[in-house]
Enzyme design. Structure first.
Site, mmCIF file in Angstrom:
data_model
loop_
_atom_site.group_PDB
_atom_site.id
_atom_site.type_symbol
_atom_site.label_atom_id
_atom_site.label_comp_id
_atom_site.label_asym_id
_atom_site.label_seq_id
_atom_site.Cartn_x
_atom_site.Cartn_y
_atom_site.Cartn_z
ATOM 1 N N ILE A 45 0.825 -1.162 0.004
ATOM 2 C CA ILE A 45 -0.190 0.044 0.050
ATOM 3 C C ILE A 45 0.925 1.179 0.058
ATOM 4 C CG2 ILE A 45 -1.591 1.080 1.355
ATOM 5 C CD1 ILE A 45 -2.717 -1.340 2.348
ATOM 6 N N CYS A 46 0.785 2.142 -0.849
ATOM 7 C CA CYS A 46 1.291 3.302 -1.095
ATOM 8 C C CYS A 46 2.841 3.112 -0.961
ATOM 9 C CB CYS A 46 0.977 4.407 0.211
ATOM 10 S SG CYS A 46 1.457 6.187 -0.255
ATOM 11 N N GLN A 47 3.565 3.783 -0.226
ATOM 12 C CA GLN A 47 5.157 3.384 -0.162
ATOM 13 C C GLN A 47 5.531 2.200 0.079
ATOM 14 O OE1 GLN A 47 7.176 4.809 3.201
ATOM 15 N NE2 GLN A 47 8.802 5.465 1.952
ATOM 16 N N GLY A 67 3.731 -0.305 -1.291
ATOM 17 C CA GLY A 67 3.734 -0.823 -2.393
ATOM 18 C C GLY A 67 4.824 -0.548 -3.399
#
Length: 355
Positions: free
Chosen positions: A147-149, A151
């Protein structure tokens, strides 16, 4: 010229009086509110190291999925956005679908973590958590959901440890950090990050929160608190609002060296899509990711614009690549009612055909 502004004094006075009455009556509700809780899904710690905890999340029944899924969150904020409350929980919904879910909780860095680098996070902590999940589940390769960073970290990990990743899911994940509509990137590219980190050491969470809030200053610093008056007389809605506020401001500091590297390597030099990225002596080539990939992004995301995520499809080496766009913003994709109905089933359906 603008037309003259015509106001009805009687109507205006009535609105002001109604606002005052609602504010006065609602302040009592606000005073009676207890501190909102989150992270209520049952869980068991299966691995700890330094500030990090690896949680095995527990549903009502035995998971039906043969391959476990490890959720990797960003270093910013806490992982509990994925388990905010019972009816707004990505984790709980995945468990109900039959998935076997593990959660990587990075914890709260302090001065002892000042020199942690991206290598420590990706090839150290993340790798050892993946191995812990593999041992606990008896599987050679697991699913990663970044998720986000988190990811971005998961992409780097899958490219350099492909034998340990069976399927890869990225959510609101930045890949191309130089898309024209990325305001955060434009700001970060002008930052003298060496002077910044050398001066402050670890990056204070309060400072980063201020940066994110000023991306939408009127909406995030004014409008939402004016709108709060409308729900002061609704205890459930008020509790939901306060729970989100607690999560937003319950943020860890950032390890200074890892922050320096991430700003330089990703935001300023965009090495992930250029193919120039090296972490811990290992080249990170997105073309080496041949596992099935599901890339999910939010259409109204102001932190990770859709084009920054869509870029993955042009660089990943997988022949089994799927991307899904959902209405909502960077946080709404986890907590909105629509997202709860659509996102976990989409993830489960995609995984079920590949596990």
């Amino acid at each position: 010229m603008f037309p003259p502004l015509r106001l009805d004094p009687t109507a205006l006075l009535g609105e002001i009086s109604a606002f005052q009455r609602k504010l006065a009556s609602g302040l009592g509700n606000l005073a009676d509110q207890r501190e909102p809780e989150y992270a209520n899904t049952p869980r068991e710690a299966v691995y700890r190291e330094d500030k990090l905890t690896l949680w095995h999340m527990k549903g009502h029944g035995t998971p039906t999925a043969k391959t476990p899924t490890l959720i990797v969150y960003a270093l910013v904020n806490t992982v509990w956005m994925t388990d905010l409350q019972a009816d707004r929980s990505l984790v709980r919904n995945l468990l109900e679908q039959g998935e076997d879910v593990y959660l990587l909780d990075w914890g709260y860095p302090d001065g002892a973590d000042r020199w942690l680098a991206l290598d420590d996070y990706v090839n150290g902590y993340l790798d050892r958590c993946v191995d812990a999940v593999r041992r606990a589940s008896g599987t050679d390769a697991i699913n990663l959901l970044g998720i986000c960073q988190g990811g971005t970290f998961s992409l780097c990990y899958a490219a350099t440890h492909p034998e340990k990743v069976k399927n890869l899911i990225t959510m609101v994940t930045p890949v191309d950090f130089h898309t024209p509509d990325n305001m955060l990137s434009h700001w970060a590219r002008e930052l003298d990050v060496d002077r910044f980190v050398d001066t402050v050491g670890n990056i204070p969470a309060e400072l980063l929160n201020w940066v994110y809030l000023t991306l939408k200053p009127v909406r995030l610093n004014q409008q939402k608190y004016v709108g709060l008056v409308d729900i002061l007389d609704n205890p459930k809605e008020l509790q939901n609002f306060l729970r989100m506020e607690r999560w937003i401001f319950d943020s860890p500091d950032q390890a200074g060296e890892a922050f320096r590297e991430f700003i330089k390597e990703f935001y300023q030099q965009n090495k992930l899509v250029k193919g120039d990225l090296i972490i811990g002596g290992k080249p990170v080539d997105l073309g080496m990711i041949t596992q099935p990939v599901l890339n999910i992004f939010a259409e109204q995301d102001h932190l990770v614009p859709p084009d920054a995520s869509r870029a993955l499809g042009r660089h990943v080496g997988s022949s089994d690549y799927t991307q899904l766009a959902f209405k909502g913003g960077h946080i709404g994709i986890y907590v909105s009612g629509r997202a709860q109905r659509e996102v976990p089933p989409a993830i489960h359906q995609w995984l079920s055909t590949r596990n």
